[in-house]
Design a protein around this motif. Structure first.
Motif, PDB file in Angstrom:
ATOM      1  N   PHE A  14       0.823  -1.208   0.000  1.00  0.00           N
ATOM      2  CA  PHE A  14       0.000   0.000   0.000  1.00  0.00           C
ATOM      3  C   PHE A  14       0.854   1.254   0.000  1.00  0.00           C
ATOM      4  N   TYR A  15       2.066   1.189   0.528  1.00  0.00           N
ATOM      5  CA  TYR A  15       2.959   2.360   0.461  1.00  0.00           C
ATOM      6  C   TYR A  15       3.265   2.707  -0.998  1.00  0.00           C
ATOM      7  N   VAL A  16       3.562   1.698  -1.776  1.00  0.00           N
ATOM      8  CA  VAL A  16       3.861   1.903  -3.196  1.00  0.00           C
ATOM      9  C   VAL A  16       2.609   2.373  -3.924  1.00  0.00           C
ATOM     10  N   TYR A  17       1.469   1.756  -3.623  1.00  0.00           N
ATOM     11  CA  TYR A  17       0.221   2.158  -4.275  1.00  0.00           C
ATOM     12  C   TYR A  17      -0.076   3.637  -4.020  1.00  0.00           C
ATOM     13  N   PHE A  18       0.049   4.070  -2.770  1.00  0.00           N
ATOM     14  CA  PHE A  18      -0.266   5.465  -2.460  1.00  0.00           C
ATOM     15  C   PHE A  18       0.693   6.419  -3.169  1.00  0.00           C
ATOM     16  N   GLY A  19       1.958   6.071  -3.228  1.00  0.00           N
ATOM     17  CA  GLY A  19       2.922   6.913  -3.928  1.00  0.00           C
ATOM     18  C   GLY A  19       2.616   7.006  -5.411  1.00  0.00           C
ATOM     19  N   ALA A  20       2.335   5.868  -6.019  1.00  0.00           N
ATOM     20  CA  ALA A  20       2.016   5.855  -7.451  1.00  0.00           C
ATOM     21  C   ALA A  20       0.721   6.611  -7.726  1.00  0.00           C
ATOM     22  N   LEU A  21      -0.292   6.403  -6.891  1.00  0.00           N
ATOM     23  CA  LEU A  21      -1.562   7.101  -7.086  1.00  0.00           C
ATOM     24  C   LEU A  21      -1.417   8.604  -6.899  1.00  0.00           C
ATOM     25  N   ALA A  22      -0.602   9.019  -5.941  1.00  0.00           N
ATOM     26  CA  ALA A  22      -0.376  10.451  -5.733  1.00  0.00           C
ATOM     27  C   ALA A  22       0.267  11.073  -6.966  1.00  0.00           C
ATOM     28  N   VAL A  23       1.276  10.412  -7.518  1.00  0.00           N
ATOM     29  CA  VAL A  23       1.956  10.931  -8.710  1.00  0.00           C
ATOM     30  C   VAL A  23       0.992  10.970  -9.895  1.00  0.00           C
ATOM     31  N   LEU A  24       0.217   9.909 -10.088  1.00  0.00           N
ATOM     32  CA  LEU A  24      -0.749   9.901 -11.184  1.00  0.00           C
ATOM     33  C   LEU A  24      -1.774  11.012 -11.009  1.00  0.00           C
ATOM     34  N   ASN A  25      -2.310  11.135  -9.800  1.00  0.00           N
ATOM     35  CA  ASN A  25      -3.340  12.133  -9.530  1.00  0.00           C
ATOM     36  C   ASN A  25      -2.836  13.549  -9.790  1.00  0.00           C
ATOM     37  N   GLU A  26      -1.569  13.787  -9.535  1.00  0.00           N
ATOM     38  CA  GLU A  26      -1.007  15.130  -9.663  1.00  0.00           C
ATOM     39  C   GLU A  26      -0.425  15.418 -11.044  1.00  0.00           C
ATOM     40  N   ASN A  27      -0.228  14.392 -11.879  1.00  0.00           N
ATOM     41  CA  ASN A  27       0.501  14.617 -13.133  1.00  0.00           C
ATOM     42  C   ASN A  27      -0.168  14.141 -14.410  1.00  0.00           C
ATOM     43  N   VAL A  28      -1.221  13.341 -14.352  1.00  0.00           N
ATOM     44  CA  VAL A  28      -1.806  12.803 -15.580  1.00  0.00           C
ATOM     45  C   VAL A  28      -2.567  13.870 -16.356  1.00  0.00           C
ATOM     46  N   LEU A  29      -3.432  14.598 -15.677  1.00  0.00           N
ATOM     47  CA  LEU A  29      -4.234  15.609 -16.367  1.00  0.00           C
ATOM     48  C   LEU A  29      -3.425  16.878 -16.579  1.00  0.00           C
ATOM     49  N   THR A  30      -3.625  17.488 -17.728  1.00  0.00           N
ATOM     50  CA  THR A  30      -2.927  18.730 -18.037  1.00  0.00           C
ATOM     51  C   THR A  30      -3.581  19.891 -17.291  1.00  0.00           C
ATOM     52  N   GLU A  31      -2.898  21.010 -17.251  1.00  0.00           N
ATOM     53  CA  GLU A  31      -3.440  22.211 -16.608  1.00  0.00           C
ATOM     54  C   GLU A  31      -4.768  22.614 -17.243  1.00  0.00           C
ATOM     55  N   ALA A  32      -4.847  22.524 -18.567  1.00  0.00           N
ATOM     56  CA  ALA A  32      -6.089  22.871 -19.276  1.00  0.00           C
ATOM     57  C   ALA A  32      -7.227  21.933 -18.870  1.00  0.00           C
ATOM     58  N   GLU A  33      -6.931  20.624 -18.744  1.00  0.00           N
ATOM     59  CA  GLU A  33      -7.963  19.664 -18.338  1.00  0.00           C
ATOM     60  C   GLU A  33      -8.426  19.934 -16.912  1.00  0.00           C
ATOM     61  N   LEU A  34      -7.499  20.269 -16.036  1.00  0.00           N
ATOM     62  CA  LEU A  34      -7.858  20.594 -14.658  1.00  0.00           C
ATOM     63  C   LEU A  34      -8.725  21.849 -14.605  1.00  0.00           C
ATOM     64  N   ASN A  35      -8.395  22.840 -15.420  1.00  0.00           N
ATOM     65  CA  ASN A  35      -9.183  24.072 -15.471  1.00  0.00           C
ATOM     66  C   ASN A  35     -10.588  23.830 -16.009  1.00  0.00           C
ATOM     67  N   GLN A  36     -10.750  22.771 -16.807  1.00  0.00           N
ATOM     68  CA  GLN A  36     -12.073  22.393 -17.325  1.00  0.00           C
ATOM     69  C   GLN A  36     -12.873  21.611 -16.289  1.00  0.00           C
ATOM     70  N   GLY A  37     -12.274  21.326 -15.136  1.00  0.00           N
ATOM     71  CA  GLY A  37     -12.965  20.600 -14.080  1.00  0.00           C
ATOM     72  C   GLY A  37     -12.812  19.102 -14.127  1.00  0.00           C
ATOM     73  N   ARG A  38     -11.923  18.588 -14.988  1.00  0.00           N
ATOM     74  CA  ARG A  38     -11.709  17.142 -15.047  1.00  0.00           C
ATOM     75  C   ARG A  38     -10.981  16.680 -13.792  1.00  0.00           C
TER      76      ARG A  38
END
Length: 123
Positions: free
Chosen positions: A41-65
């Motif tokens: 679960f330590y690895v899962y949380f680290g990977a999920l945190a990185v994905l959550n913070e880096n997958v969507l672009t700034e434009a996608e985040l601004n669109q509410g995705r």
């Protein structure tokens, strides 16, 4: 996007050229399964945190995705309201340590906050 869904499967001729970012940010979303792993679960949380913070672009985040259904721990009583743009993560499942990570993720905890919680556990 450079790939298409046929039912719930990706076209076979395009699978090798699909990036992780393209797959995870596809409008139809994705489902996540987490395997058992000794203290994984330590690895899962680290990977999920990185994905959550880096997958969507700034434009996608601004669109509410939203990639993961998270609520700040300061607003833990706040009801999740994603009517206009639901999270791209549609379901999550796991076994053993994967189930522990899945439960915290499904409950709306931010992966970084889940990592902090997991780091306080003692045996």
């Amino acid at each position: 996007s450079s790939f298409k869904y046929i039912g719930s499967n990706l076209r076979q001729d395009r699978v090798s050229s699909v990036t992780l970012r393209e797959f995870l940010s596809h409008p139809e979303g994705f489902h996540l399964g987490m395997a058992p792993a000794f203290f994984g679960f330590y690895v899962y949380f680290g990977a999920l945190a990185v994905l959550n913070e880096n997958v969507l672009t700034e434009a996608e985040l601004n669109q509410g995705r939203v990639l993961l259904p998270t609520v700040s721990k300061d607003n833990h009583r706040q009801q999740l309201d994603y009517a206009s743009s639901p999270p791209l993560l549609k379901s999550v499942a796991g076994a053993s340590a994967g189930a522990m990570a899945a439960v915290l993720l499904a409950s709306g905890l931010d992966p970084r906050e889940s990592a902090e919680f997991a780091s306080t556990m003692t045996l």
